[in-house]
Design a protein around this motif. Structure first.
Motif, PDB file in Angstrom:
ATOM      1  N   GLY A 115      41.858  32.062  -2.719  1.00 16.01           N
ATOM      2  CA  GLY A 115      42.275  30.952  -1.806  1.00 16.01           C
ATOM      3  C   GLY A 115      41.887  30.919  -0.426  1.00 16.01           C
ATOM      4  N   HIS A 116      41.555  32.300  -0.146  1.00 16.83           N
ATOM      5  CA  HIS A 116      41.054  32.432   1.345  1.00 16.83           C
ATOM      6  C   HIS A 116      40.121  31.471   1.807  1.00 16.83           C
ATOM      7  CE1 HIS A 116      43.431  36.750   2.152  1.00 16.83           C
ATOM      8  NE2 HIS A 116      44.041  35.364   2.236  1.00 16.83           N
ATOM      9  N   ARG A 117      39.897  31.333   3.027  1.00 16.19           N
ATOM     10  CA  ARG A 117      38.754  30.999   3.625  1.00 16.19           C
ATOM     11  C   ARG A 117      38.099  31.828   4.854  1.00 16.19           C
ATOM     12  NH1 ARG A 117      37.392  25.971   3.303  1.00 16.19           N
ATOM     13  NH2 ARG A 117      36.431  25.776   5.441  1.00 16.19           N
ATOM     14  N   ARG A 140      34.721  27.833   0.358  1.00 15.79           N
ATOM     15  CA  ARG A 140      35.664  28.892   0.929  1.00 15.79           C
ATOM     16  C   ARG A 140      34.692  29.712   1.904  1.00 15.79           C
ATOM     17  NH1 ARG A 140      40.777  27.750   0.058  1.00 15.79           N
ATOM     18  NH2 ARG A 140      40.973  26.618  -2.113  1.00 15.79           N
TER      19      ARG A 140
END
Length: 215
Positions: A115-117, A140
């Motif tokens: 889920g990290h960008r 992402r």
């Protein structure tokens, strides 16, 4: 993605062993999977320059030698003289692919999660962005490159590999506000001070990872 033959698979295994030895521990499984799926050679230009004298090595003229450099745990120069032609005595490095052990050490330190960008400063060949895109999935990763030609080449390699990382041609010190905020910001180029834009575009509790240049 370029098809990987038996020789390349063996070269990847050899590189994995070299990186593990340099790191002093086995690479994290998620990054080992990325290394196997996103081979370094697919992100290097057909001509590289090696050694202190920047000796030219062409994939077409010397394929075995070129492959050895592609899968050695050493940096290789991927552009000289900002892309302009020059004789042997007039070459200076303007872009390079970092040693894989350095790449994976920094990726491990970045501590990305699902889920990290991520914002990357300094696209270069596009390999680092490709590894991140493989790890995190589509949409992402944003990567910024000041050299227009390098940005276009990296975008083409990423697209050819089926990896969704957005390449921006621009001034990396400004980051890319439109794609933020980011959970992680990583620079592949050294800086003397962290630009304020990188901090402003990072979520609270996020990480900004940069090599520091002194002097």
């Amino acid at each position: 993605m370029e098809q990987i033959g038996a020789d390349e698979r063996a070269a990847v295994c050899g590189l994995l062993g070299s990186v593990d030895e340099s790191l002093g521990a086995p690479m994290a499984p998620v990054w080992e999977a990325a290394l196997r799926a996103v081979p370094r050679h697919a992100f290097l230009p057909a001509t590289v320059w090696v050694g202190e004298d920047l000796v030219e090595c062409s994939r077409e003229a010397a394929p075995e030698q070129w492959s050895r450099h592609a899968y050695a745990d050493t940096a290789v120069v991927t552009q000289v003289n900002d892309g302009a032609a020059a004789g042997p005595g007039e070459r200076w490095a303007s872009c390079s692919a970092s040693a894989p052990s350095i790449v994976f050490r920094m990726l491990d330190m970045l501590d990305v999660g699902a889920g990290h960008r991520v914002l990357e400063i300094g696209t270069g060949t596009g390999w680092n962005a490709g590894l991140l895109a493989h790890r995190l999935g589509p949409g992402r990763v944003v990567t910024v490159e000041v050299d227009e030609g390098l940005a276009a080449q990296a975008a083409g390699r990423l697209e050819g590999a089926g990896l969704d990382a957005r390449v921006i041609h621009g001034d990396g010190s400004l980051g890319h506000e439109a794609g933020g905020p980011y959970d992680r910001v990583v620079a592949t180029c050294s800086v003397r001070a962290v630009p304020p834009a990188w901090i402003a575009q990072t979520r609270p509790g996020g990480v900004v990872l940069v090599p520091c240049g002194l002097g």
